[in-house]
Write an enzyme that holds these catalytic residues in place. Structure first.
Site, PDB file in Angstrom:
ATOM      1  N   LEU A 107      10.066  38.089  33.887  1.00  0.00           N
ATOM      2  CA  LEU A 107      10.867  36.870  33.890  1.00  0.00           C
ATOM      3  C   LEU A 107      11.743  36.852  32.645  1.00  0.00           C
ATOM      4  O   LEU A 107      11.354  37.365  31.593  1.00  0.00           O
ATOM      5  CB  LEU A 107       9.968  35.624  33.894  1.00  0.00           C
ATOM      6  CG  LEU A 107       9.130  35.371  35.147  1.00  0.00           C
ATOM      7  CD1 LEU A 107       8.272  34.119  34.954  1.00  0.00           C
ATOM      8  CD2 LEU A 107      10.005  35.219  36.387  1.00  0.00           C
ATOM      9  N   ASP A 108      12.928  36.240  32.761  1.00  0.00           N
ATOM     10  CA  ASP A 108      13.816  36.102  31.613  1.00  0.00           C
ATOM     11  C   ASP A 108      13.147  35.247  30.532  1.00  0.00           C
ATOM     12  O   ASP A 108      12.230  34.465  30.814  1.00  0.00           O
ATOM     13  CB  ASP A 108      15.131  35.431  32.023  1.00  0.00           C
ATOM     14  CG  ASP A 108      15.897  36.241  33.060  1.00  0.00           C
ATOM     15  OD1 ASP A 108      15.641  37.447  33.166  1.00  0.00           O
ATOM     16  OD2 ASP A 108      16.728  35.647  33.762  1.00  0.00           O
ATOM     17  N   ALA A 109      13.651  35.358  29.313  1.00  0.00           N
ATOM     18  CA  ALA A 109      13.066  34.623  28.197  1.00  0.00           C
ATOM     19  C   ALA A 109      13.058  33.120  28.437  1.00  0.00           C
ATOM     20  O   ALA A 109      12.109  32.422  28.051  1.00  0.00           O
ATOM     21  CB  ALA A 109      13.818  34.947  26.901  1.00  0.00           C
TER      22      ALA A 109
END
Length: 237
Positions: A107-109
């Site tokens: 998942l993205d930050a």
């Protein structure tokens, strides 16, 4: 499995310590010294370290509720590593073992939600492979109200910038005009954000609620081991 990884899975060595042991001639494979850390070993091989037979411990499978502001990596950079949320427990999850874990579907930050973590490469491949058609459900908060035309495009597939093929058909449930549940079976780079960008909208917040039959059921920043039944799902044909 690589020889250095097998040693890590059989001991509490770090990857660097495992490679040093191989270089120092402390490791044998089927009775022969092996100086190659990348040598592929299998369950029917006999590996020894200092004359002691190595037995790989059982693979680990975890569910973690990812907070925003953490990067899906073993190493901290601009953002702290998601693995900083893994703490010691009484079941052999030692801090030196964390480097041998990996994330099955990053998942993205700035994205929150369900993350699966393991040291079993075949299992994680089944989680992320589009051929398995494993559904991932995302709760998406949007800048602009969702339109009927956008819904139709997203469900049928959209062309992402830099791609030559449409995304696979998706499912979409409208929660309200600026919040939807999107279900996809792919995992392209920034896919959900790019899909809504393709219909001229912008994702303001993104949260993964479900992967296959697994629903997120731990508090923010917390984790648990998967049950045997949960693990088995991704090995079923």
């Amino acid at each position: 499995m690589r020889l250095d990884k097998f040693i890590c899975k059989s001991t509490h060595f770090t990857r660097a310590e495992a490679r040093a042991a191989i270089r120092d001639g402390r490791v044998k494979v089927n009775g022969w010294y092996d100086c190659h850390e990348a040598t592929q070993v299998h369950e029917n091989n006999v590996m020894t370290l200092d004359g002691e037979i190595l037995q790989a411990r059982a693979s680990r499978y975890l569910m973690l509720h990812k907070p925003a502001g953490f990067v899906s990596s073993n190493v901290s950079g601009r953002y702290p590593s998601l693995f900083n949320n893994l703490t010691h427990d009484d079941d052999n999850l030692h801090i030196q073992d964390v480097e041998n874990l990996h994330i099955a579907g990053r998942l993205d930050a700035d994205t929150t939600g369900l993350v699966l973590i393991t040291d079993d490469g075949r299992w994680s491949f089944n989680v992320i492979s589009p051929a398995r058609e494993c559904e991932k459900v995302y709760r998406v908060n949007l800048r602009d109200p969702i339109t009927e035309d956008a819904i139709k495009q997203l469900v049928n597939g959209v062309l992402l910038r830099g791609s030559e093929q449409l995304t696979l058909p998706a499912k979409l449930t409208v929660v309200n005009e600026k919040e939807v549940l999107l279900t996809i079976t792919e995992g392209k780079y920034h896919q959900v954000k790019r899909m809504f960008g393709a219909v001229r909208n912008k994702v303001l917040a993104l949260h993964r609620e479900k992967i296959g039959p697994l629903s997120l059921d731990v508090p923010l920043g917390q984790w648990r081991y998967l049950t045997a039944e949960e693990v088995a799902y991704f090995y079923d044909e």
